[in-house]
Design a protein around this motif. Structure first.
Motif, PDB file in Angstrom:
ATOM      1  N   LYS A 155       3.553  -7.846 -13.418  1.00 56.13           N
ATOM      2  CA  LYS A 155       2.552  -6.811 -13.683  1.00 56.13           C
ATOM      3  C   LYS A 155       1.872  -6.327 -12.409  1.00 56.13           C
ATOM      4  CE  LYS A 155       1.319  -8.035 -18.460  1.00 56.13           C
ATOM      5  NZ  LYS A 155       1.756  -6.757 -19.054  1.00 56.13           N
ATOM      6  N   LEU A 156       1.941  -7.096 -11.346  1.00 51.09           N
ATOM      7  CA  LEU A 156       1.261  -6.742 -10.107  1.00 51.09           C
ATOM      8  C   LEU A 156       2.174  -5.927  -9.202  1.00 51.09           C
ATOM      9  CD1 LEU A 156      -0.821  -9.783  -8.809  1.00 51.09           C
ATOM     10  CD2 LEU A 156      -1.563  -7.428  -9.028  1.00 51.09           C
ATOM     11  N   ALA A 157       1.721  -4.750  -8.791  1.00 52.02           N
ATOM     12  CA  ALA A 157       2.484  -3.910  -7.869  1.00 52.02           C
ATOM     13  C   ALA A 157       2.139  -4.320  -6.447  1.00 52.02           C
ATOM     14  CB  ALA A 157       2.151  -2.440  -8.101  1.00 52.02           C
ATOM     15  N   LEU A 158       3.054  -5.033  -5.785  1.00 55.25           N
ATOM     16  CA  LEU A 158       2.774  -5.598  -4.463  1.00 55.25           C
ATOM     17  C   LEU A 158       3.711  -5.085  -3.379  1.00 55.25           C
ATOM     18  CD1 LEU A 158       2.220  -9.310  -5.595  1.00 55.25           C
ATOM     19  CD2 LEU A 158       0.488  -7.567  -5.168  1.00 55.25           C
TER      20      LEU A 158
ATOM     21  N   ASN B 212       3.793  -2.467  -1.531  1.00 56.37           N
ATOM     22  CA  ASN B 212       3.258  -1.790  -0.347  1.00 56.37           C
ATOM     23  C   ASN B 212       2.491  -2.699   0.601  1.00 56.37           C
ATOM     24  OD1 ASN B 212       4.234   0.820  -0.430  1.00 56.37           O
ATOM     25  ND2 ASN B 212       2.634   1.546  -1.802  1.00 56.37           N
ATOM     26  N   VAL B 213       2.287  -3.962   0.224  1.00 56.02           N
ATOM     27  CA  VAL B 213       1.549  -4.871   1.102  1.00 56.02           C
ATOM     28  C   VAL B 213       2.247  -4.972   2.459  1.00 56.02           C
ATOM     29  CG1 VAL B 213       0.863  -7.273   1.455  1.00 56.02           C
ATOM     30  CG2 VAL B 213       0.495  -6.182  -0.767  1.00 56.02           C
ATOM     31  N   GLY B 214       3.536  -5.185   2.457  1.00 56.31           N
ATOM     32  CA  GLY B 214       4.262  -5.308   3.718  1.00 56.31           C
ATOM     33  C   GLY B 214       4.474  -3.988   4.422  1.00 56.31           C
ATOM     34  N   ARG B 215       4.671  -2.925   3.651  1.00 64.14           N
ATOM     35  CA  ARG B 215       5.040  -1.629   4.234  1.00 64.14           C
ATOM     36  C   ARG B 215       3.887  -0.924   4.927  1.00 64.14           C
ATOM     37  NH1 ARG B 215       5.614   3.914   2.963  1.00 64.14           N
ATOM     38  NH2 ARG B 215       4.420   3.735   1.036  1.00 64.14           N
ATOM     39  N   ILE B 216       2.690  -0.985   4.337  1.00 66.93           N
ATOM     40  CA  ILE B 216       1.592  -0.191   4.904  1.00 66.93           C
ATOM     41  C   ILE B 216       0.298  -0.987   5.067  1.00 66.93           C
ATOM     42  CG2 ILE B 216       2.470   2.005   4.055  1.00 66.93           C
ATOM     43  CD1 ILE B 216       0.448   1.851   1.774  1.00 66.93           C
ATOM     44  N   ALA B 217       0.287  -2.269   4.690  1.00 66.53           N
ATOM     45  CA  ALA B 217      -0.920  -3.103   4.761  1.00 66.53           C
ATOM     46  C   ALA B 217      -2.022  -2.520   3.877  1.00 66.53           C
ATOM     47  CB  ALA B 217      -1.357  -3.299   6.209  1.00 66.53           C
ATOM     48  N   HIS B 218      -3.274  -2.779   4.234  1.00 66.48           N
ATOM     49  CA  HIS B 218      -4.423  -2.451   3.374  1.00 66.48           C
ATOM     50  C   HIS B 218      -5.071  -1.156   3.855  1.00 66.48           C
ATOM     51  CE1 HIS B 218      -7.996  -2.720   1.021  1.00 66.48           C
ATOM     52  NE2 HIS B 218      -8.759  -3.329   1.919  1.00 66.48           N
ATOM     53  N   CYS B 219      -4.771  -0.055   3.160  1.00 70.10           N
ATOM     54  CA  CYS B 219      -5.321   1.251   3.522  1.00 70.10           C
ATOM     55  C   CYS B 219      -6.698   1.446   2.902  1.00 70.10           C
ATOM     56  CB  CYS B 219      -4.374   2.364   3.096  1.00 70.10           C
ATOM     57  SG  CYS B 219      -2.772   2.284   3.921  1.00 70.10           S
ATOM     58  N   LEU B 220      -7.462   0.359   2.871  1.00 68.84           N
ATOM     59  CA  LEU B 220      -8.842   0.360   2.411  1.00 68.84           C
ATOM     60  C   LEU B 220      -8.957   1.009   1.030  1.00 68.84           C
ATOM     61  CD1 LEU B 220     -10.412   0.983   5.929  1.00 68.84           C
ATOM     62  CD2 LEU B 220      -9.877  -1.177   4.810  1.00 68.84           C
ATOM     63  N   GLY B 221      -9.862   1.966   0.825  1.00 71.19           N
ATOM     64  CA  GLY B 221     -10.058   2.499  -0.518  1.00 71.19           C
ATOM     65  C   GLY B 221      -8.897   3.300  -1.076  1.00 71.19           C
ATOM     66  N   SER B 222      -7.949   3.687  -0.234  1.00 69.06           N
ATOM     67  CA  SER B 222      -6.854   4.556  -0.682  1.00 69.06           C
ATOM     68  C   SER B 222      -5.716   3.815  -1.377  1.00 69.06           C
ATOM     69  CB  SER B 222      -6.275   5.328   0.523  1.00 69.06           C
ATOM     70  OG  SER B 222      -7.235   6.202   1.080  1.00 69.06           O
ATOM     71  N   ASP B 223      -5.692   2.493  -1.278  1.00 69.68           N
ATOM     72  CA  ASP B 223      -4.538   1.737  -1.783  1.00 69.68           C
ATOM     73  C   ASP B 223      -4.121   2.070  -3.214  1.00 69.68           C
ATOM     74  OD1 ASP B 223      -4.105   0.360   0.569  1.00 69.68           O
ATOM     75  OD2 ASP B 223      -5.217  -1.413  -0.053  1.00 69.68           O
ATOM     76  N   PRO B 224      -5.025   2.039  -4.199  1.00 72.47           N
ATOM     77  CA  PRO B 224      -4.563   2.270  -5.577  1.00 72.47           C
ATOM     78  C   PRO B 224      -3.919   3.642  -5.760  1.00 72.47           C
ATOM     79  CG  PRO B 224      -6.726   1.251  -5.591  1.00 72.47           C
ATOM     80  CD  PRO B 224      -6.454   1.657  -4.175  1.00 72.47           C
ATOM     81  N   LEU B 225      -4.475   4.677  -5.139  1.00 72.96           N
ATOM     82  CA  LEU B 225      -3.885   6.010  -5.272  1.00 72.96           C
ATOM     83  C   LEU B 225      -2.543   6.090  -4.544  1.00 72.96           C
ATOM     84  CD1 LEU B 225      -7.023   8.318  -4.878  1.00 72.96           C
ATOM     85  CD2 LEU B 225      -5.758   7.775  -6.970  1.00 72.96           C
ATOM     86  N   ILE B 226      -2.426   5.425  -3.396  1.00 73.06           N
ATOM     87  CA  ILE B 226      -1.135   5.382  -2.697  1.00 73.06           C
ATOM     88  C   ILE B 226      -0.101   4.672  -3.566  1.00 73.06           C
ATOM     89  CG2 ILE B 226       0.085   4.363  -0.731  1.00 73.06           C
ATOM     90  CD1 ILE B 226      -2.472   4.812   0.922  1.00 73.06           C
ATOM     91  N   ASN B 227      -0.475   3.542  -4.130  1.00 71.20           N
ATOM     92  CA  ASN B 227       0.464   2.797  -4.963  1.00 71.20           C
ATOM     93  C   ASN B 227       0.871   3.595  -6.199  1.00 71.20           C
ATOM     94  OD1 ASN B 227       0.447   0.613  -3.223  1.00 71.20           O
ATOM     95  ND2 ASN B 227      -1.262  -0.382  -4.251  1.00 71.20           N
ATOM     96  N   LEU B 228      -0.074   4.367  -6.766  1.00 68.24           N
ATOM     97  CA  LEU B 228       0.266   5.215  -7.912  1.00 68.24           C
ATOM     98  C   LEU B 228       1.197   6.339  -7.494  1.00 68.24           C
ATOM     99  CD1 LEU B 228      -0.084   6.013 -10.877  1.00 68.24           C
ATOM    100  CD2 LEU B 228      -2.111   7.320 -10.189  1.00 68.24           C
ATOM    101  N   ALA B 229       0.910   6.979  -6.366  1.00 66.59           N
ATOM    102  CA  ALA B 229       1.775   8.067  -5.894  1.00 66.59           C
ATOM    103  C   ALA B 229       3.199   7.570  -5.679  1.00 66.59           C
ATOM    104  CB  ALA B 229       1.209   8.652  -4.596  1.00 66.59           C
ATOM    105  N   ASP B 230       3.349   6.395  -5.086  1.00 61.75           N
ATOM    106  CA  ASP B 230       4.690   5.857  -4.856  1.00 61.75           C
ATOM    107  C   ASP B 230       5.373   5.516  -6.175  1.00 61.75           C
ATOM    108  OD1 ASP B 230       4.471   6.140  -2.146  1.00 61.75           O
ATOM    109  OD2 ASP B 230       4.125   4.019  -1.719  1.00 61.75           O
ATOM    110  N   ARG B 231       4.626   4.990  -7.114  1.00 62.47           N
ATOM    111  CA  ARG B 231       5.206   4.642  -8.420  1.00 62.47           C
ATOM    112  C   ARG B 231       5.710   5.890  -9.137  1.00 62.47           C
ATOM    113  NH1 ARG B 231       4.766   0.075 -11.379  1.00 62.47           N
ATOM    114  NH2 ARG B 231       5.288   0.238 -13.588  1.00 62.47           N
ATOM    115  N   LEU B 232       4.908   6.950  -9.122  1.00 62.25           N
ATOM    116  CA  LEU B 232       5.324   8.189  -9.775  1.00 62.25           C
ATOM    117  C   LEU B 232       6.522   8.812  -9.081  1.00 62.25           C
ATOM    118  CD1 LEU B 232       1.831   9.780 -10.528  1.00 62.25           C
ATOM    119  CD2 LEU B 232       3.332   8.541 -12.108  1.00 62.25           C
ATOM    120  N   ALA B 233       6.552   8.726  -7.742  1.00 60.78           N
ATOM    121  CA  ALA B 233       7.689   9.272  -6.999  1.00 60.78           C
ATOM    122  C   ALA B 233       8.969   8.510  -7.323  1.00 60.78           C
ATOM    123  CB  ALA B 233       7.403   9.224  -5.499  1.00 60.78           C
TER     124      ALA B 233
END
Length: 325
Positions: A254-257, A259-280
Motif C-alpha cells: 500500500k505504500l508508494a516508496l 521515489n525515495v531513491g530517485r528524488i529523495a525528499h522534496c519537502l512539501g511537494s512529495d505527495p503531489l509528485i508521487n501522485l503525478a508519477d502514479r497517474l503518468a
C-alpha cells in the motif's frame, strides 16, 4: 454539494542531480551515510537548484494548467505552500511575476505555512473546501522549496530520516475540470514530536501522531485500510515509513516508496509528485483511472510536528457539464 476534484498534478525538480553518498554531511558521518543509503532506507540521488523557487513553480504551474485544459485567467485563487519565498517585500514581486507568466490575471495569491512538509496537503484541503462551498471554481495549489531557504541549507533532515531535495509541484482543485474527487482532509499537530526525549519516546510520539491523523480522517469520511489502494507519502526513509504506516494498516504494497531513491525528499511537494508519477504510469499503461480497481488514495504530508492527509476517490470524474457550477 459541489464536488472538488484534484486535477493535473505536475512538478519540476531541481535541475542538478547528485549522489546522496557524496553529500558533505554524510562524508563526515559514515554511520549515518550507511544507514540512509542502505536498501532499507533507500536514498540514492537528490536534486538541487540554483534558480529561485518561483522558477520551479512556474514550470509546474504551466504543466498543470496545460494538462487540466483550464486557462490561467479562469483561476480564482492561488495557494502557495512554501517556506522558500524571500522574507521581505521582494516576495510580492516574485509572486506577481509568477502570476503574470502563467496568465493568472484574475487570481489572488496567498501563502500557507508553519506546517513544514504537511503544508501542501493542508492547502489542498483548504482549496477543496473553497470549491465545495462555491467560493471558487478553480483553485491552484503550488508547493515548492529550496533547502537553502527551507532548512537553512541542511540536506539531512527529519531527524536523520530523510535527504532534502529542491523541487516544486502544482495541482488544480476544480469544480468542473476532470480529476480525482477530494473526499476529505485531516491534519494533526503533535507537541511531543521533534522535542527530544530519546529515540524510544520520539518513535512512540510519531506512531501516536499517525494513529490520530488516520482516526481523524476516518471520522470525516468512513475509511478502513482495506478501502485504500495506496498511500502516497512524504519521501522519508522506507524503513521509517514502514514503521509509522504499518502500525495503522497501510504498510507493504500500500505504500508508494518508489521515489525515495530517485528524488529523495522534496519537502512539501512529495505527495503531489508521487501522485503525478502514479497517474503518468497508469496513462502509459492505458489505464484511465489511477490504476486502482476498487480503492481510494491517500496523500500524506509529514513534517517534524505536523501531519496532513488528503483522501482521494480512486476514479477520475469527467469534466462537469456546462452550467453545473
Amino acid at each position: 454539494m459541489i464536488t472538488a476534484r484534484l486535477c493535473a498534478p505536475a512538478y519540476e525538480l531541481g535541475e542538478y542531480r547528485d549522489s546522496v553518498a557524496e553529500l558533505p554531511e554524510l562524508l563526515a558521518d559514515p554511520r549515518t551515510a550507511a544507514e540512509l543509503t542502505s536498501p532499507a532506507a533507500g536514498f540514492d540521488t537528490y536534486r538541487w537548484s540554483d534558480a529561485p523557487v518561483v522558477e520551479l513553480m512556474a514550470e509546474a504551474v504551466r504543466r498543470t494548467l496545460g494538462d487540466a485544459g483550464v486557462p490561467g485567467d479562469e483561476v480564482d485563487l492561488v495557494l502557495l505552500a512554501t517556506d522558500s519565498l524571500p522574507r521581505d517585500r521582494s516576495a510580492h514581486r516574485d509572486v506577481a511575476e509568477l502570476l503574470a507568466e502563467a496568465g493568472l490575471t484574475r487570481a489572488t495569491a496567498s501563502t500557507l505555512g508553519l506546517m513544514d512538509c504537511a503544508t501542501a496537503m493542508a492547502a489542498v484541503g483548504t482549496a477543496a473546501s473553497l470549491v465545495r462551498d462555491g467560493s471558487a471554481r478553480h483553485v491552484l495549489v503550488v508547493s515548492g522549496d529550496l533547502a537553502d531557504h527551507a532548512t537553512g541549507g541542511e540536506r539531512v533532515v527529519a531527524g536523520g530520516a530523510a535527504i532534502a531535495s529542491d523541487a516544486a509541484a502544482a495541482a488544480l482543485v476544480s469544480a468542473t475540470a476532470a480529476g480525482l474527487p477530494v473526499l476529505g482532509m485531516a491534519h494533526h499537530t503533535s507537541a511531543g514530536t521533534g522535542n527530544g526525549g530519546g529515540a524510544r519516546r520520539e518513535l512512540a510520539s510519531r506512531v501516536a501522531a499517525h494513529r490520530e491523523l488516520f482516526a481523524r480522517l476516518a471520522a470525516r469520511h468512513p475509511l478502513r485500510p482495506e478501502d485504500v489502494h495506496a498511500v502516497l507519502p512524504s519521501n522519508f526513509a522506507r524503513n521509517v515509513l514502514e514503521i509509522y504506516l504499518s502500525d495503522v494498516g497501510y504498510g507493504g504494497d500500500k505504500l508508494a516508496l518508489g521515489n525515495v531513491g530517485r528524488i529523495a525528499h522534496c519537502l512539501g511537494s512529495d505527495p503531489l509528485i508521487n501522485l503525478a508519477d502514479r497517474l503518468a504510469e497508469a496513462k502509459s499503461a492505458g489505464v484511465s483511472t489511477t490504476g486502482a480497481t476498487d480503492g481510494h488514495l491517500v496523500l500524506l504530508g509529514a513534517g517534524i510536528s505536523h501531519l496532513a492527509a488528503v483522501l482521494l476517490g480512486a476514479r477520475a470524474l469527467p469534466e462537469a457539464p456546462e452550467g453545473a457550477f
